[in-house]
Design a protein around this motif. Structure first.
Motif, short mmCIF file in Angstrom:
data_model
loop_
_atom_site.label_atom_id
_atom_site.label_comp_id
_atom_site.label_asym_id
_atom_site.label_seq_id
_atom_site.Cartn_x
_atom_site.Cartn_y
_atom_site.Cartn_z
N LEU A 3 0.83 -1.21 0.00
CA LEU A 3 0.00 0.00 0.00
C LEU A 3 0.87 1.26 0.00
CD1 LEU A 3 -2.79 -0.94 2.59
CD2 LEU A 3 -2.95 -0.95 0.09
N VAL A 4 1.91 1.25 0.81
CA VAL A 4 2.82 2.40 0.88
C VAL A 4 3.53 2.60 -0.45
CG1 VAL A 4 4.94 3.27 1.97
CG2 VAL A 4 3.13 2.25 3.38
N LEU A 5 4.05 1.52 -1.01
CA LEU A 5 4.77 1.62 -2.29
C LEU A 5 3.87 2.12 -3.40
CD1 LEU A 5 6.77 -1.70 -2.00
CD2 LEU A 5 7.74 0.60 -2.04
N ARG A 6 2.64 1.66 -3.41
CA ARG A 6 1.70 2.03 -4.48
C ARG A 6 1.03 3.37 -4.25
NH1 ARG A 6 -3.99 0.14 -5.20
NH2 ARG A 6 -3.64 -1.28 -3.48
N GLY A 7 0.76 3.71 -2.98
CA GLY A 7 -0.16 4.80 -2.73
C GLY A 7 0.36 6.09 -2.14
N MET A 8 1.60 6.12 -1.69
CA MET A 8 2.07 7.37 -1.09
C MET A 8 2.14 8.47 -2.14
SD MET A 8 2.36 7.17 2.15
CE MET A 8 3.33 8.61 2.55
N THR A 9 1.81 9.67 -1.70
CA THR A 9 1.79 10.81 -2.60
C THR A 9 3.20 11.14 -3.10
OG1 THR A 9 1.95 12.29 -0.69
CG2 THR A 9 -0.25 11.81 -1.53
N ASN A 10 3.25 11.75 -4.26
CA ASN A 10 4.50 12.17 -4.90
C ASN A 10 5.47 11.02 -5.14
OD1 ASN A 10 3.61 14.88 -4.83
ND2 ASN A 10 4.35 15.08 -2.73
N GLY A 11 4.97 9.80 -5.20
CA GLY A 11 5.83 8.65 -5.46
C GLY A 11 6.89 8.40 -4.42
N GLU A 12 6.67 8.87 -3.19
CA GLU A 12 7.70 8.76 -2.17
C GLU A 12 7.70 7.42 -1.44
OE1 GLU A 12 6.77 11.06 1.67
OE2 GLU A 12 5.59 12.09 0.15
N GLY A 13 6.78 6.51 -1.77
CA GLY A 13 6.70 5.22 -1.11
C GLY A 13 7.99 4.42 -1.14
N PRO A 14 8.59 4.22 -2.32
CA PRO A 14 9.84 3.45 -2.35
C PRO A 14 10.95 4.04 -1.49
CG PRO A 14 8.90 3.56 -4.54
CD PRO A 14 8.09 4.49 -3.67
N LYS A 15 11.07 5.35 -1.47
CA LYS A 15 12.11 5.98 -0.65
C LYS A 15 11.85 5.75 0.84
CE LYS A 15 13.44 9.62 -3.88
NZ LYS A 15 13.01 8.96 -5.06
N LEU A 16 10.58 5.83 1.24
CA LEU A 16 10.23 5.60 2.63
C LEU A 16 10.53 4.16 3.04
CD1 LEU A 16 6.83 7.51 2.75
CD2 LEU A 16 8.97 8.19 3.87
N VAL A 17 10.16 3.21 2.19
CA VAL A 17 10.41 1.80 2.49
C VAL A 17 11.91 1.54 2.54
CG1 VAL A 17 10.18 -0.55 1.56
CG2 VAL A 17 8.20 0.97 1.62
N GLU A 18 12.66 2.11 1.61
CA GLU A 18 14.11 1.92 1.62
C GLU A 18 14.74 2.51 2.88
OE1 GLU A 18 17.85 2.55 -1.41
OE2 GLU A 18 16.25 4.05 -1.47
N ARG A 19 14.29 3.69 3.28
CA ARG A 19 14.83 4.36 4.46
C ARG A 19 14.62 3.54 5.73
NH1 ARG A 19 11.95 9.36 4.84
NH2 ARG A 19 12.87 9.78 2.83
#
Length: 117
Positions: free
Chosen positions: A63-79
């Protein structure tokens, strides 16, 4: 108890499915939960020995990878070291979790990841 709370939090972020079968995201709820620090708890679930807890963690990460605004999901998961948590399932005996985790890594962190920076 953590797993049950995770189910509730994940369900807060989705609505009824549409015709394509994908869950309808409630982005405001997802963003609010992630901003309050829930992602790390879900990643901890992915690392759990409990297969069902790991599944809930992977579903929330999707959900985070697909749905976070501004495409920031992957960066958040990586962090939050989520890639490492997902890679734990690369050769896992549970084929569903293996396919889910490997699919997320391939889709969101494939060979093109980070090239736009």
């Amino acid at each position: 108890m953590r797993k049950e709370v995770a189910y509730v939090l994940g369900n807060i972020c989705v609505g009824p499915t549409e015709g394509d079968g994908k869950l309808n995201l409630i982005v405001e709820h997802l963003v609010s939960l992630v901003q309050k620090g829930c992602l790390s708890g879900f990643i901890d679930l992915v690392r759990s020995a409990d297969i069902e807890a790991a599944r809930v963690g992977l579903q929330f990460m999707e959900l985070v990878l697909r749905g976070m605004t501004n495409g920031e999901g992957p960066k958040l998961v990586e962090r939050e070291d989520g890639i490492d948590a997902m890679e734990r399932f690369q050769f896992h005996e549970n084929i569903d979790l293996r396919n889910m985790a490997n699919g997320l890594v391939d889709k969101y962190f494939g060979e093109d990841y980070g090239l736009d920076e």
